[in-house]
Design an enzyme around this catalytic site. Sequence first.
Site, short mmCIF file in Angstrom:
data_model
loop_
_atom_site.label_atom_id
_atom_site.label_comp_id
_atom_site.label_asym_id
_atom_site.label_seq_id
_atom_site.Cartn_x
_atom_site.Cartn_y
_atom_site.Cartn_z
N GLU A 104 0.83 -1.20 0.00
CA GLU A 104 0.00 0.00 0.00
C GLU A 104 0.87 1.25 0.00
O GLU A 104 1.96 1.27 0.54
CB GLU A 104 -0.90 -0.02 1.23
CG GLU A 104 -1.93 -1.14 1.14
CD GLU A 104 -2.80 -1.27 2.38
OE1 GLU A 104 -4.00 -1.52 2.20
OE2 GLU A 104 -2.31 -1.13 3.51
N CYS A 114 3.32 8.58 0.81
CA CYS A 114 3.90 7.67 1.80
C CYS A 114 4.08 6.31 1.11
O CYS A 114 3.12 5.74 0.60
CB CYS A 114 2.96 7.57 2.99
SG CYS A 114 3.50 6.38 4.23
N CYS A 157 5.94 -6.50 7.30
CA CYS A 157 7.07 -6.01 8.09
C CYS A 157 7.47 -7.07 9.10
O CYS A 157 6.59 -7.65 9.74
CB CYS A 157 6.71 -4.71 8.81
SG CYS A 157 8.10 -4.00 9.72
N CYS A 176 6.25 -4.58 15.93
CA CYS A 176 5.94 -3.60 16.97
C CYS A 176 4.48 -3.86 17.37
O CYS A 176 3.62 -4.04 16.50
CB CYS A 176 6.09 -2.18 16.44
SG CYS A 176 7.77 -1.83 15.85
N CYS A 195 1.38 -1.87 15.83
CA CYS A 195 1.36 -1.58 14.39
C CYS A 195 0.72 -2.73 13.62
O CYS A 195 1.15 -3.87 13.71
CB CYS A 195 2.78 -1.35 13.88
SG CYS A 195 2.85 -1.02 12.11
N CYS A 210 -0.97 6.10 9.78
CA CYS A 210 0.25 5.40 10.23
C CYS A 210 -0.10 4.11 10.95
O CYS A 210 -0.96 4.09 11.82
CB CYS A 210 1.01 6.26 11.24
SG CYS A 210 1.45 7.86 10.65
N1 SAH Z 1 9.54 0.68 10.02
C1 SAH Z 1 9.69 2.11 9.92
C2 SAH Z 1 8.76 2.68 8.90
C3 SAH Z 1 7.30 2.66 9.28
S1 SAH Z 1 6.89 4.28 9.63
C4 SAH Z 1 9.52 2.72 11.30
O1 SAH Z 1 9.08 2.02 12.19
O2 SAH Z 1 9.89 3.86 11.50
C5 SAH Z 1 5.38 4.24 10.35
C6 SAH Z 1 5.32 5.09 11.60
O3 SAH Z 1 4.02 4.94 12.15
C7 SAH Z 1 6.30 4.57 12.66
O4 SAH Z 1 6.78 5.60 13.47
C8 SAH Z 1 5.39 3.64 13.39
O5 SAH Z 1 5.90 3.28 14.62
C9 SAH Z 1 4.12 4.44 13.45
N2 SAH Z 1 2.96 3.61 13.77
C10 SAH Z 1 2.86 2.27 13.66
N3 SAH Z 1 1.66 1.84 14.08
C11 SAH Z 1 0.96 2.93 14.45
C12 SAH Z 1 -0.36 3.14 14.93
N4 SAH Z 1 -1.21 2.14 15.12
N5 SAH Z 1 -0.73 4.39 15.19
C13 SAH Z 1 0.10 5.43 14.97
N6 SAH Z 1 1.35 5.29 14.49
C14 SAH Z 1 1.79 4.06 14.24
#
Ligand code: SAH
Length: 386
Positions: free
Chosen positions: A96, A109, A116, A120, A123, A368
């Site tokens: 996406e 984006c 991934c 985390c 996420c 995000c």
């Molecule tokens: N793997 C990289 C790129 C992904 S960026 C990274 O982690 O930085 C996506 C951003 O959105 C990251 O900062 C991630 O932690 C954040 N993110 C992930 N899940 C989220 C959620 N449910 N709500 C808000 N932000 C989130």
Amino acid sequence: MQSPSGKPNLFGLDRAALGAIAAGLGEPAYRAEQIYLWLYRRRARTVAEMTDLTKGVREALAATHDLRWPEVVERGHSRDGTIKYLFRLDDGATIESVYIPEDRRRTICISTQAGCPLKCVFCLTGISGYKRNLVPWEILGQVATVMHETEGGFRGGRSQPSRRWPQRERPSRSRVSAPPERRKAWNVVVMGMGEPLLNYDNTVVALRALMDPDGFAVAPKKLTLSTVGILPALEKLMQEPVRPNLAISLHAPTKALRRELMPIEERYDIQDVIAAAQRYPIPHGGAVTYEYVLLGGVNDQPTHARALVRLLGGSRGKVNLIPLNQAPEIPFAPPSPEAIDEFCRILSEARITVSVRRPRGQDILAACGQLHLKRGEVPVPAPVAS
Ligand code: SAH
């Protein structure tokens, strides 16, 4: 990976690879530069469009190579104008990308992996698993598609519309609220699915073409790579002659809490990640961004804010707070408005620049952490981080 035609894709190749193709055709080196401009600056859809190549070269290229972008299988339109693109790749993997229009700019984006491996806990991308790394044409094709659909095809050689805007013509904020869509500068954020620094080589090929003035011509300060901090790859990125902006996914003020939220903390320590980020040369002397997802009751309390002040004390950088974007599979709650305010206040009082990210495209799960593999896709075991 085999393409449907069995031919390799021209799109995604770097200068060296195009040079080898030109040499193989017995053509001078400048042919490669011409093809490069057609692929990334003008974003031609067919070899036939490359009118400054001889007919013979065009025929030879088309006989041996495809010129393709990833296939769009779905576009989700949010009430706020955000568009989520679903692409299906040759092996059936789906990824996406998100187009985010804003008042004074527009942002794309992009994803660097299908799924991934980092897992985390907040996420959705991590929760739904990992499939594979993307290759350069799959990464660049997301940008090309969104730019093409938003502003149409190539119209006359200028790839960065804002540059042809003389200062005196620039409307002042007071008279005109926002420039017309085609004139807004592009921002690209590598913040979609995947961890870009776990797919270093392919991501760097894409970053070079994105920032190349003869390529997509996205200014380095308008390109941001977000990472949890894969240290060996971050060190390599610092050695690149042209580098994008850097955002670090921090999400917790202590090692103990970060480990609970982000398994990668076991491998790369929070203090080491911050130390490396502090050495990263940000374009135009800017500052690194520390991203911090606020999870209600988990990491959003005043004690956490104060611990974050201690952690970042004296560091160059700004904090971007991201109130959790929810999804049924994400086992956390967003922070209360009061908790966000208090968190901001504590950071600001400590003279840390802080912003709160406004969610975009939430109604279509484009915000995000809401991008994920589709139902029916089989995740594969995560590779070991390098
Ligand atoms: N793997 C990289 C790129 C992904 S960026 C990274 O982690 O930085 C996506 C951003 O959105 C990251 O900062 C991630 O932690 C954040 N993110 C992930 N899940 C989220 C959620 N449910 N709500 C808000 N932000 C989130």
